[in-house]
Write a protein that holds these residues in place. Sequence first.
Motif, mmCIF file in Angstrom:
data_model
loop_
_atom_site.group_PDB
_atom_site.id
_atom_site.type_symbol
_atom_site.label_atom_id
_atom_site.label_comp_id
_atom_site.label_asym_id
_atom_site.label_seq_id
_atom_site.Cartn_x
_atom_site.Cartn_y
_atom_site.Cartn_z
ATOM 1 N N ASP A 34 -87.359 -11.045 -43.485
ATOM 2 C CA ASP A 34 -85.992 -11.304 -43.025
ATOM 3 C C ASP A 34 -85.903 -11.193 -41.502
ATOM 4 N N GLU A 35 -86.537 -10.160 -40.944
ATOM 5 C CA GLU A 35 -86.555 -10.001 -39.489
ATOM 6 C C GLU A 35 -87.315 -11.152 -38.824
ATOM 7 N N ALA A 36 -88.436 -11.569 -39.471
ATOM 8 C CA ALA A 36 -89.211 -12.691 -38.920
ATOM 9 C C ALA A 36 -88.380 -13.968 -38.921
ATOM 10 N N LEU A 37 -87.590 -14.192 -39.982
ATOM 11 C CA LEU A 37 -86.742 -15.383 -40.044
ATOM 12 C C LEU A 37 -85.688 -15.371 -38.942
ATOM 13 N N ASP A 38 -85.116 -14.191 -38.671
ATOM 14 C CA ASP A 38 -84.147 -14.084 -37.576
ATOM 15 C C ASP A 38 -84.808 -14.421 -36.240
ATOM 16 N N SER A 39 -86.024 -13.889 -36.026
ATOM 17 C CA SER A 39 -86.741 -14.182 -34.771
ATOM 18 C C SER A 39 -87.090 -15.657 -34.670
ATOM 19 N N ILE A 40 -87.475 -16.268 -35.802
ATOM 20 C CA ILE A 40 -87.814 -17.698 -35.810
ATOM 21 C C ILE A 40 -86.579 -18.529 -35.464
ATOM 22 N N THR A 41 -85.431 -18.166 -36.050
ATOM 23 C CA THR A 41 -84.196 -18.907 -35.767
ATOM 24 C C THR A 41 -83.842 -18.836 -34.288
ATOM 25 N N THR A 42 -83.943 -17.619 -33.698
ATOM 26 C CA THR A 42 -83.644 -17.458 -32.263
ATOM 27 C C THR A 42 -84.624 -18.250 -31.404
ATOM 28 N N SER A 43 -85.911 -18.188 -31.748
ATOM 29 C CA SER A 43 -86.930 -18.899 -30.964
ATOM 30 C C SER A 43 -86.749 -20.410 -31.049
ATOM 31 N N VAL A 44 -86.382 -20.905 -32.231
ATOM 32 C CA VAL A 44 -86.168 -22.352 -32.393
ATOM 33 C C VAL A 44 -84.989 -22.812 -31.543
ATOM 34 N N ASP A 45 -83.905 -22.045 -31.561
ATOM 35 C CA ASP A 45 -82.743 -22.408 -30.742
ATOM 36 C C ASP A 45 -83.098 -22.411 -29.263
ATOM 37 N N ARG A 46 -83.850 -21.381 -28.836
ATOM 38 C CA ARG A 46 -84.246 -21.299 -27.428
ATOM 39 C C ARG A 46 -85.176 -22.452 -27.043
ATOM 40 N N ALA A 47 -86.122 -22.775 -27.929
ATOM 41 C CA ALA A 47 -87.054 -23.879 -27.645
ATOM 42 C C ALA A 47 -86.314 -25.213 -27.599
ATOM 43 N N THR A 48 -85.321 -25.392 -28.469
ATOM 44 C CA THR A 48 -84.546 -26.639 -28.469
ATOM 45 C C THR A 48 -83.795 -26.818 -27.159
ATOM 46 N N LEU A 49 -83.174 -25.741 -26.666
ATOM 47 C CA LEU A 49 -82.460 -25.811 -25.394
ATOM 48 C C LEU A 49 -83.407 -26.123 -24.240
ATOM 49 N N ASN A 50 -84.580 -25.474 -24.228
ATOM 50 C CA ASN A 50 -85.555 -25.721 -23.154
ATOM 51 C C ASN A 50 -86.049 -27.161 -23.171
ATOM 52 N N ILE A 51 -86.322 -27.683 -24.366
ATOM 53 C CA ILE A 51 -86.816 -29.069 -24.471
ATOM 54 C C ILE A 51 -85.757 -30.045 -23.990
ATOM 55 N N ASP A 52 -84.495 -29.826 -24.391
ATOM 56 C CA ASP A 52 -83.419 -30.704 -23.919
ATOM 57 C C ASP A 52 -83.281 -30.646 -22.396
ATOM 58 N N LYS A 53 -83.404 -29.441 -21.866
ATOM 59 C CA LYS A 53 -83.286 -29.271 -20.408
ATOM 60 C C LYS A 53 -84.403 -30.016 -19.682
ATOM 61 N N GLN A 54 -85.646 -29.867 -20.163
ATOM 62 C CA GLN A 54 -86.785 -30.527 -19.514
ATOM 63 C C GLN A 54 -86.683 -32.041 -19.659
ATOM 64 N N ASN A 55 -86.165 -32.520 -20.799
ATOM 65 C CA ASN A 55 -86.004 -33.968 -20.999
ATOM 66 C C ASN A 55 -85.004 -34.545 -19.980
ATOM 67 N N ARG A 56 -83.925 -33.818 -19.737
ATOM 68 C CA ARG A 56 -82.939 -34.294 -18.736
ATOM 69 C C ARG A 56 -83.578 -34.326 -17.344
ATOM 70 N N ARG A 57 -84.377 -33.329 -17.021
ATOM 71 C CA ARG A 57 -85.032 -33.323 -15.705
ATOM 72 C C ARG A 57 -86.014 -34.482 -15.572
#
Length: 419
Positions: free
Chosen positions: A391-414
């Motif tokens: 359960d804790e791993a799933l929470d960490s995975i969800t947070t990491s996926v959201d963070r990675a999605t934001l970073n990828i969108d940011k780099q794509n705009r740049r």
Amino acid sequence: MNEDIRIHSWPCSYYLDTSKQWVSGKLSLTPVAIKFTADKTGELLVNFHLSSISEIKKESSNLIFSSLTVLEKNTKHWFSSLQPNRNVVFNILEHFWREQLLSSQSAGAEAAALQSTKGKELTGLLTGSQKRLEDTAKVLHYQGEQFDNIMKGLNKIEGDMDVADRLLTELESPSWWPFSSKLWKAPLESKPKETATVSDSKNQEGIIIRIPVIITHRTDSNVKPGKLTLFASGLEISDCNSQVIHRFESKDVDDIRVHTPYEISVRQRFIGKPDTSYRLLSAKMPEVIPILEMQFSKKIQFLEDALGFVGATKSPQVDLGTTIWQAATGLVGGVLQPSSPVGGKEGMDNDQAQLQKQEKISQEEAKELKQILQKLKGLALETEAELERQDEALDSITTSVDRATLNIDKQNRRIKRLT
């Protein structure tokens, strides 16, 4: 399990010795017997138990027809014109006959060696529950390893995003900027990440269960004996010489169909080429289906002939948990503390009368039951701890996926601004 379930049937001809002629009909196989029914009259001409068979052979009748003979006690039964072919029928009949003989021998040996007591029955029930819980723990452990691998992949993505950020910053800097080249020479700082330890147990993967099977691939005439091995990560089909025919990883399996309690089919779909599908028939398949149902709960489908098996396997297990724990706890407590009554005063006389008729649980059996209950408790606690960790791993995975999605969108705009 219903002994009248028809596992398989084949159109064929049977030589009727009384009238000296071949009679067309259907040869049927049930879990414990072989039957032949005539097409014209519907009469049951052959019906005998598998354990009464002494030999199954491939022979020729009148040097023309390829036939199959079954020697039952002192009577030889002739079957010819078998469809799809003689080898298919021979392999299936021989498989179920051999498994029936092995189960009869083991049952006879157990009956001769052990007396059926209440303690032994409870021990058997608890041992079965322990094995099922151990199988569940194996599957859960493999699932935890998959979560660890996902977390490791996400951490790698974050590291790649850091490198992309530095490269894009360098590209965005003016050519006259004097400090831009330092970005290339600066050592990469490793960010502390929450990485879960991934144990290298892929090579030490344990076998959950292995059974002999009859394998059908693509056509009904392509039938051969082999083995089905079930792992926590998938399932493997091999021939009699333990040479792997095909291995399905859990993610590769698209659907599993349960045709009967003794027959399943496993399929992997492809686009642009034929699907990979195997049909497996085994006398021990009822032992495997509950594990497959647990491991592939969203991919398994029970067809009409197997729906009765689902009800038979699920309904007794609803009461099994309460029955085992109540009976085991009460009886162990009654043996260890015989002075303290388990029930109320109303049925004490009846209970004492029944206890006199039944065999009492010995101290050794009570000790064995107590040990099994302690093991079950330990397994349950370990399973609970693993579930909390996941359960804790799933929470960490969800947070990491959201963070990675934001970073990828940011780099794509740049990148779009640079192009």
